[in-house]
Write an enzyme that holds these catalytic residues in place. Structure first.
Site, PDB file in Angstrom:
ATOM      1  N   LYS A 206      44.021  50.097 -38.181  1.00  0.00           N
ATOM      2  CA  LYS A 206      42.987  51.093 -37.858  1.00  0.00           C
ATOM      3  C   LYS A 206      43.308  51.641 -36.475  1.00  0.00           C
ATOM      4  O   LYS A 206      43.908  50.950 -35.663  1.00  0.00           O
ATOM      5  CB  LYS A 206      41.611  50.423 -37.816  1.00  0.00           C
ATOM      6  CG  LYS A 206      40.467  51.390 -37.998  1.00  0.00           C
ATOM      7  CD  LYS A 206      40.162  51.618 -39.459  1.00  0.00           C
ATOM      8  CE  LYS A 206      39.189  52.741 -39.677  1.00  0.00           C
ATOM      9  NZ  LYS A 206      38.731  52.800 -41.072  1.00  0.00           N
TER      10      LYS A 206
ATOM     11  N   ASP B 105      38.919  58.944 -40.878  1.00  0.00           N
ATOM     12  CA  ASP B 105      37.711  58.109 -40.821  1.00  0.00           C
ATOM     13  C   ASP B 105      36.688  58.983 -40.089  1.00  0.00           C
ATOM     14  O   ASP B 105      36.834  60.223 -40.075  1.00  0.00           O
ATOM     15  CB  ASP B 105      37.989  56.790 -40.066  1.00  0.00           C
ATOM     16  CG  ASP B 105      36.860  55.772 -40.226  1.00  0.00           C
ATOM     17  OD1 ASP B 105      36.792  55.113 -41.274  1.00  0.00           O
ATOM     18  OD2 ASP B 105      36.025  55.634 -39.315  1.00  0.00           O
TER      19      ASP B 105
HETATM   20  P1  NDP Z   1      32.341  61.578 -41.232  1.00  0.00           P
HETATM   21  O1  NDP Z   1      32.749  61.785 -39.827  1.00  0.00           O
HETATM   22  O2  NDP Z   1      32.780  62.532 -42.272  1.00  0.00           O
HETATM   23  O3  NDP Z   1      30.756  61.477 -41.327  1.00  0.00           O
HETATM   24  C1  NDP Z   1      30.038  60.542 -40.592  1.00  0.00           C
HETATM   25  C2  NDP Z   1      28.570  60.880 -40.739  1.00  0.00           C
HETATM   26  O4  NDP Z   1      27.781  59.837 -40.173  1.00  0.00           O
HETATM   27  C3  NDP Z   1      28.184  62.152 -40.011  1.00  0.00           C
HETATM   28  O5  NDP Z   1      27.158  62.795 -40.734  1.00  0.00           O
HETATM   29  C4  NDP Z   1      27.685  61.657 -38.668  1.00  0.00           C
HETATM   30  O6  NDP Z   1      26.755  62.531 -38.042  1.00  0.00           O
HETATM   31  C5  NDP Z   1      27.001  60.372 -39.090  1.00  0.00           C
HETATM   32  N1  NDP Z   1      27.043  59.400 -37.989  1.00  0.00           N
HETATM   33  C6  NDP Z   1      28.138  58.893 -37.379  1.00  0.00           C
HETATM   34  N2  NDP Z   1      27.800  58.069 -36.386  1.00  0.00           N
HETATM   35  C7  NDP Z   1      26.450  58.059 -36.375  1.00  0.00           C
HETATM   36  C8  NDP Z   1      25.497  57.394 -35.592  1.00  0.00           C
HETATM   37  N3  NDP Z   1      25.868  56.575 -34.593  1.00  0.00           N
HETATM   38  N4  NDP Z   1      24.184  57.627 -35.867  1.00  0.00           N
HETATM   39  C9  NDP Z   1      23.820  58.455 -36.879  1.00  0.00           C
HETATM   40  N5  NDP Z   1      24.687  59.124 -37.656  1.00  0.00           N
HETATM   41  C10 NDP Z   1      25.973  58.911 -37.411  1.00  0.00           C
HETATM   42  O7  NDP Z   1      32.805  60.099 -41.596  1.00  0.00           O
HETATM   43  P2  NDP Z   1      32.993  59.446 -43.034  1.00  0.00           P
HETATM   44  O8  NDP Z   1      31.983  59.946 -43.974  1.00  0.00           O
HETATM   45  O9  NDP Z   1      34.422  59.530 -43.385  1.00  0.00           O
HETATM   46  O10 NDP Z   1      32.707  57.896 -42.698  1.00  0.00           O
HETATM   47  C11 NDP Z   1      31.419  57.324 -42.821  1.00  0.00           C
HETATM   48  C12 NDP Z   1      31.552  55.813 -42.918  1.00  0.00           C
HETATM   49  O11 NDP Z   1      32.353  55.475 -44.060  1.00  0.00           O
HETATM   50  C13 NDP Z   1      32.249  55.128 -41.732  1.00  0.00           C
HETATM   51  O12 NDP Z   1      31.699  53.838 -41.574  1.00  0.00           O
HETATM   52  C14 NDP Z   1      33.689  55.002 -42.219  1.00  0.00           C
HETATM   53  O13 NDP Z   1      34.377  53.969 -41.537  1.00  0.00           O
HETATM   54  C15 NDP Z   1      33.459  54.665 -43.674  1.00  0.00           C
HETATM   55  N6  NDP Z   1      34.576  54.914 -44.593  1.00  0.00           N
HETATM   56  C16 NDP Z   1      35.165  56.146 -44.680  1.00  0.00           C
HETATM   57  C17 NDP Z   1      36.195  56.344 -45.584  1.00  0.00           C
HETATM   58  C18 NDP Z   1      36.826  57.670 -45.803  1.00  0.00           C
HETATM   59  O14 NDP Z   1      37.655  57.771 -46.691  1.00  0.00           O
HETATM   60  N7  NDP Z   1      36.469  58.706 -45.072  1.00  0.00           N
HETATM   61  C19 NDP Z   1      36.718  55.229 -46.406  1.00  0.00           C
HETATM   62  C20 NDP Z   1      35.975  54.012 -46.275  1.00  0.00           C
HETATM   63  C21 NDP Z   1      34.965  53.875 -45.379  1.00  0.00           C
HETATM   64  P3  NDP Z   1      27.254  63.860 -37.261  1.00  0.00           P
HETATM   65  O15 NDP Z   1      27.703  64.805 -38.319  1.00  0.00           O
HETATM   66  O16 NDP Z   1      26.052  64.302 -36.503  1.00  0.00           O
HETATM   67  O17 NDP Z   1      28.371  63.391 -36.384  1.00  0.00           O
HETATM   68  O1  2IT Z   2      37.780  52.624 -43.847  1.00  0.00           O
HETATM   69  C1  2IT Z   2      38.621  53.080 -44.648  1.00  0.00           C
HETATM   70  O2  2IT Z   2      38.985  52.431 -45.644  1.00  0.00           O
HETATM   71  C2  2IT Z   2      39.156  54.421 -44.413  1.00  0.00           C
HETATM   72  N1  2IT Z   2      38.753  55.070 -43.459  1.00  0.00           N
HETATM   73  C3  2IT Z   2      40.218  54.981 -45.320  1.00  0.00           C
HETATM   74  C4  2IT Z   2      41.572  54.480 -44.931  1.00  0.00           C
HETATM   75  C5  2IT Z   2      42.748  55.100 -45.636  1.00  0.00           C
HETATM   76  O3  2IT Z   2      43.869  54.733 -45.240  1.00  0.00           O
HETATM   77  O4  2IT Z   2      42.601  55.903 -46.562  1.00  0.00           O
END
Ligand code: NDP
Ligand code: 2IT
Length: 451
Positions: free
Chosen positions: A124, A164
């Site tokens: 990461k 992420d």
């Molecule tokens: P994005 O950046 O696309 O979206 C994150 C969202 O969460 C945004 O709406 C953001 O608000 C909100 N957010 C972030 N931090 C806070 C906070 N402290 N308080 C309130 N709202 C918050 O990220 P992802 O959707 O990709 O990721 C979301 C979660 O999923 C994370 O935990 C990530 O590690 C996990 N994840 C993601 C994967 C992926 O493929 N993308 C895979 C597996 C897990 P704002 O828009 O205002 O910033």
């Molecule tokens: O938390 C996660 O699994 C991710 N942000 C996706 C990682 C990846 O390599 O696709």
């Protein structure tokens, strides 16, 4: 004198890394039974070795912003474990990125990637940089400077980052372009690429879709479906958007979404036109949820006060809950409210969204619960499929990738249940995920020797 346990020695070796401790402790709670039954794991100090990154890279990112001011950020890559394959995991750009957060994420990734059944090690990375309120040029310049150092440490057979929080397809594009130019190589060194430049079908949707597929399999076990179920979703980014999309597809009723400005509540549930408008605000305009709410009279906007007396997204009565924003977003008080309100299932889209106390309450209750390392693994699994396609130089159709994603999520679901049952832990998906992921990595580490 009290003997050190693997957990206490890991905590001592990493003082002040509280989020990392939380993640390690949660795995250790289940894996210690396996350590007791398999003395080899203790003899080879497998758990302690899993908690020690193989390599940590920390670097300066200095760049000049649009106003001609020099900015200094800190970039990182935590190369956690390569027993199963090259290091693999996302990059996070967020002001709160530090080694504590990245080590927790990299540690979780070890078990998650093992559960996918694909040959993926774990890593990461990211930077303490926010893309919010930045011009397109500033984001591009930051990405270029970040990659000018990261490129020395990654490679398609070494370490393959992806997105992420704060790193979407736009940032992956700038990072990829810089890598290609510096190395003179068009390769699958990053995943989450655009479809025209080496990306896979469904990678964008995969995490949210995978989460909902996983829950469909959980519901199958109790002869239930999504039909008519009221669902709370937090977050409004990549994971939340596609979770909402799939819930609508399956006849469920997504009621909410949230971002750092607050949350939206639609009492009759999201319709496709709501989702489309929210995606435009978040992905194209890069705005806040109130800008989406202003477009529809039926969409309520509230400032979120999770854990306080009122006005939290988690106070709303619903059947299922999907925290899809960030770590520790749902605390003990939220969990208690949800249980009092009759929630029946919690499945995590985000990585470790429940605080340790919230998790304890949920595990002590009789509701269904599934952890992010199992339920959100569809994202990295589809990244693994993107890597395979990059290596073949041949690209699967949307149907083919969709089929493989569903199949992988079914296998993860079944493996969690079977592992939990094998250790007499009933339907404890968390224990099952921790144990199944641990054993795969542990056995591979032993096979590869003490290196
Ligand atoms: P994005 O950046 O696309 O979206 C994150 C969202 O969460 C945004 O709406 C953001 O608000 C909100 N957010 C972030 N931090 C806070 C906070 N402290 N308080 C309130 N709202 C918050 O990220 P992802 O959707 O990709 O990721 C979301 C979660 O999923 C994370 O935990 C990530 O590690 C996990 N994840 C993601 C994967 C992926 O493929 N993308 C895979 C597996 C897990 P704002 O828009 O205002 O910033
Ligand atoms: O938390 C996660 O699994 C991710 N942000 C996706 C990682 C990846 O390599 O696709």
């Amino acid at each position: 004198m009290k003997r050190d346990t693997p957990l206490s020695s890991i905590k001592q070796a990493n003082p002040n890394q509280k989020i990392f401790h939380q993640a390690v402790e949660e795995v250790y709670d289940h894996v210690k039974t396996v350590l007791d039954q398999q003395p080899e794991y203790r003899r080879y100090k497998i758990f302690e070795r899993m908690a020690e990154p193989e390599r940590i890279i920390s670097f300066r990112v200095n760049w000049m912003n649009e106003s001609g001011e020099v900015e200094i950020n800190r970039g990182y890559r935590v190369q956690m474990n390569s027993a199963l394959g090259p290091f693999k995991g996302g990059l996070r750009f967020h002001p709160q990125v530090n080694l504590d957060v990245l080590k927790f994420l990299a540690f979780e990734q070890t078990f998650k990637n093992a559960l996918t059944g694909l040959p993926l090690g774990a890593g990461k990375g990211g930077a303490n940089f926010s893309t919010k309120n930045r011009s397109e040029n500033d984001v591009m310049h930051f990405c270029q400077n970040f990659m000018s150092e990261l490129q020395r440490h990654i490679g398609r057979r070494v370490d393959i980052p992806a997105g992420d929080i704060g790193v979407s397809r736009r940032e992956i594009g700038y990072l990829f372009g810089t890598y290609k130019k510096l190395k003179n190589e068009f390769s699958g060194v990053l995943t989450g690429k655009g479809i025209n430049w080496g990306g896979s079908m469904i990678r964008q949707e995969a995490t949210g879709f995978g989460l909902i597929f996983f829950v469909e399999y959980m519901l199958d076990q109790i002869n239930e479906t999504f039909d008519g179920k009221r669902c709370l979703v937090s977050g409004a980014g990549n994971v939340a958007q596609h979770a909402i999309e799939k819930i609508i597809d399956l006849g469920g009723i997504p009621l909410t979404a949230s971002d750092t400005s607050g949350y939206v509540y639609i009492p009759e549930g999201f319709k496709p036109e709501h989702l489309e408008a929210m995606m435009k605000v978040k992905n194209e305009d890069r705005g806040s949820l109130n800008e989406f709410a202003e477009q529809f009279p039926e969409v309520e906007f509230h400032t979120d006060k999770s854990g306080s007396e009122s006005n939290s997204i988690w106070d709303i009565e619903a059947d299922f809950a999907f925290p899809c924003a960030t770590q520790n977003e749902l605390n003990e008080k939220d969990a208690q409210n949800m249980l009092n309100n009759g929630i029946r299932l919690i499945a995590e889209g985000a990585n470790m969204p429940l605080t340790a106390n919230a998790l304890k309450l949920v595990l002590d209750s009789d509701i269904l619960y599934a952890p992010g390392k199992a339920t959100n693994a569809g994202g990295v699994a589809t990244s693994g499929l993107e890597m395979s396609q990059n290596q073949m130089g041949y690209y699967w159709t949307r149907e083919e990738v969709g089929y493989q994603l569903q199949h992988i999520m079914k296998n993860i679901h079944d493996e969690c249940l079977q592992s939990a049952q094998k250790y007499d832990l009933g339907k404890n998906y968390l224990a099952g995920a921790n144990i199944a992921g641990f054993i795969k990595v542990a056995d591979s580490m032993i096979a590869e020797g003490v290196v």
